[in-house]
Motif scaffolding. Sequence first.
Motif, short mmCIF file in Angstrom:
data_model
loop_
_atom_site.label_atom_id
_atom_site.label_comp_id
_atom_site.label_asym_id
_atom_site.label_seq_id
_atom_site.Cartn_x
_atom_site.Cartn_y
_atom_site.Cartn_z
N GLY A 100 69.62 41.62 82.99
CA GLY A 100 71.08 41.65 82.85
C GLY A 100 71.82 40.54 83.55
N PHE A 101 71.12 39.51 84.04
CA PHE A 101 71.81 38.38 84.67
C PHE A 101 72.57 37.56 83.62
CE2 PHE A 101 68.79 39.35 88.00
CZ PHE A 101 69.44 38.99 89.17
N ARG A 102 73.56 36.85 84.10
CA ARG A 102 74.35 35.99 83.21
C ARG A 102 73.43 34.92 82.62
NH1 ARG A 102 78.33 31.53 84.17
NH2 ARG A 102 79.82 31.62 82.43
N SER A 103 73.42 34.82 81.31
CA SER A 103 72.44 33.95 80.66
C SER A 103 73.05 33.18 79.50
CB SER A 103 71.26 34.78 80.16
OG SER A 103 71.68 35.71 79.16
N THR A 104 72.37 32.11 79.13
CA THR A 104 72.70 31.33 77.96
C THR A 104 71.41 30.74 77.42
OG1 THR A 104 74.15 29.59 77.10
CG2 THR A 104 73.12 29.18 79.24
N SER A 105 71.50 29.85 76.47
CA SER A 105 70.28 29.30 75.88
C SER A 105 70.50 27.85 75.47
CB SER A 105 69.85 30.12 74.66
OG SER A 105 70.84 30.08 73.64
N VAL A 106 69.39 27.14 75.34
CA VAL A 106 69.38 25.81 74.74
C VAL A 106 68.39 25.84 73.59
CG1 VAL A 106 70.01 24.61 76.87
CG2 VAL A 106 67.60 24.98 76.35
N THR A 107 68.68 25.13 72.54
CA THR A 107 67.80 25.13 71.38
C THR A 107 66.98 23.86 71.34
OG1 THR A 107 69.55 24.18 69.99
CG2 THR A 107 69.38 26.59 70.06
N PHE A 108 65.84 23.96 70.68
CA PHE A 108 64.95 22.80 70.56
C PHE A 108 64.03 23.00 69.37
CE2 PHE A 108 62.69 25.87 73.15
CZ PHE A 108 61.38 25.81 72.67
N GLN A 109 63.44 21.91 68.94
CA GLN A 109 62.41 21.96 67.91
C GLN A 109 61.06 21.85 68.57
OE1 GLN A 109 63.11 18.97 64.92
NE2 GLN A 109 64.63 20.23 63.85
N ARG A 110 60.19 22.78 68.25
CA ARG A 110 58.88 22.78 68.89
C ARG A 110 58.01 21.68 68.29
NH1 ARG A 110 54.84 27.82 70.32
NH2 ARG A 110 54.89 27.37 72.53
N GLU A 111 57.27 21.02 69.15
CA GLU A 111 56.45 19.90 68.72
C GLU A 111 54.99 20.33 68.56
OE1 GLU A 111 57.03 16.80 71.58
OE2 GLU A 111 59.20 17.08 71.63
N GLU A 112 54.19 19.44 68.05
CA GLU A 112 52.76 19.71 67.93
C GLU A 112 52.10 19.65 69.30
OE1 GLU A 112 51.04 20.60 65.24
OE2 GLU A 112 52.85 20.55 63.99
N ARG A 113 51.07 20.43 69.48
CA ARG A 113 50.29 20.39 70.73
C ARG A 113 49.73 18.98 70.92
NH1 ARG A 113 46.57 22.82 74.21
NH2 ARG A 113 47.56 24.85 74.10
N VAL A 114 49.84 18.44 72.15
CA VAL A 114 49.41 17.05 72.38
C VAL A 114 47.90 16.89 72.41
CG1 VAL A 114 51.51 16.39 73.60
CG2 VAL A 114 49.60 17.36 74.90
N ALA A 115 47.19 17.95 72.80
CA ALA A 115 45.74 17.88 72.88
C ALA A 115 45.19 19.30 72.99
CB ALA A 115 45.29 17.05 74.09
N GLY A 116 43.91 19.44 72.70
CA GLY A 116 43.26 20.74 72.85
C GLY A 116 43.62 21.71 71.74
N THR A 117 43.25 22.96 71.93
CA THR A 117 43.48 24.00 70.94
C THR A 117 44.35 25.10 71.52
OG1 THR A 117 41.44 25.14 71.62
CG2 THR A 117 41.27 23.56 69.80
#
Length: 333
Positions: free
Chosen positions: A191-208
């Motif tokens: 219940g703390f005061r909150s907000t959000s930022v949006t982003f586009q998820r990228e491909e994993r840089v390495a590994g699985t």
Amino acid sequence: MSGPAPLLSVVIPIYNEQDALPLTAARLRPILDGIGGSYEVVGVDDGSGDDTAQVLDRLQLEWPELRVVRLRRNSGHQAALTAGLHRALGQYVVSIDADLQDPPEKIVDMLALARDEGFDIVQGVRDDRSSDTFFKRSTAAGYYSVMRRLVGREIPKHAGDYRLLSRAAVDALKSLPETQPVYRLLVPWLGFRSTSVTFQREERVAGTTKYPLSKMVRLAVDSITNFSAAPLRLATWLGLGSFLLAAVLGVYTAVEQIRGATVPGWASLFIAVVFFGGVQLVCVGLLGEYVGRIYSAVQGRPGYFVGSDSADVRPSAVDEAPQAQVHIPTQVG
């Protein structure tokens, strides 16, 4: 660790990320060096079985702000995240994965919102899932829809574990007696005061990926059973529905018997037995899931054990670092 608390702690749960870590450090360090305050990076090695531990040691030689916490065994993503949150010292704490799918550049925006506008929670939210498969998009939509119905509408859609927390929010989380926390639900519940930022998820840089289907299912089960008794109520309604159906079938059978229209056969009996047996097993399974959680809570076993924390070790006690060094590249290719 002595001295004033850093402005920012960045907690990174790590499991078998030997190839991703140098790239993560190369991209993350310039961002953190430019925030205008002190910081620490808490890398939590969740019992990796590859060369992750050695890579962390070598990176630490060139990056003094990197702090390495090692768990004695693989305890899971949420447990590793818990270990990092409980040991982070910063006035603000950001959690992010090591695969760079969540862009670390957003940390600057998160910190600005927290410091300038007084938000205790800044959640990273994906604004586009077009890169996911149809199956993953569908299951994710179903998961968040169910969670918002069971837990509350304050659960943001498409929000994972990429977020910033104030010191007050972190301390509140630490005070909770959760043995199997699901932070994407637990943090909004505070219940703390909150907000959000949006982003586009990228491909994993390495590994699985470290979240196969089995772990996604386990996360969904933990989410539901940790935050709602609705499955128990579902068992009750299934039992009531089965009773009503049995009553209707009983009346129908009696009427047909009086009319002399009954035809001996095993099909109806077989279907009824399978149906009621299945309902009973579902109800027993739901009860067992909750009883198992009560049993785990009564046992009081911790979700993880910390083997070492580089902030707690005196220089004379540190094992000699390997001679070979991993240099942090200046550019991600």
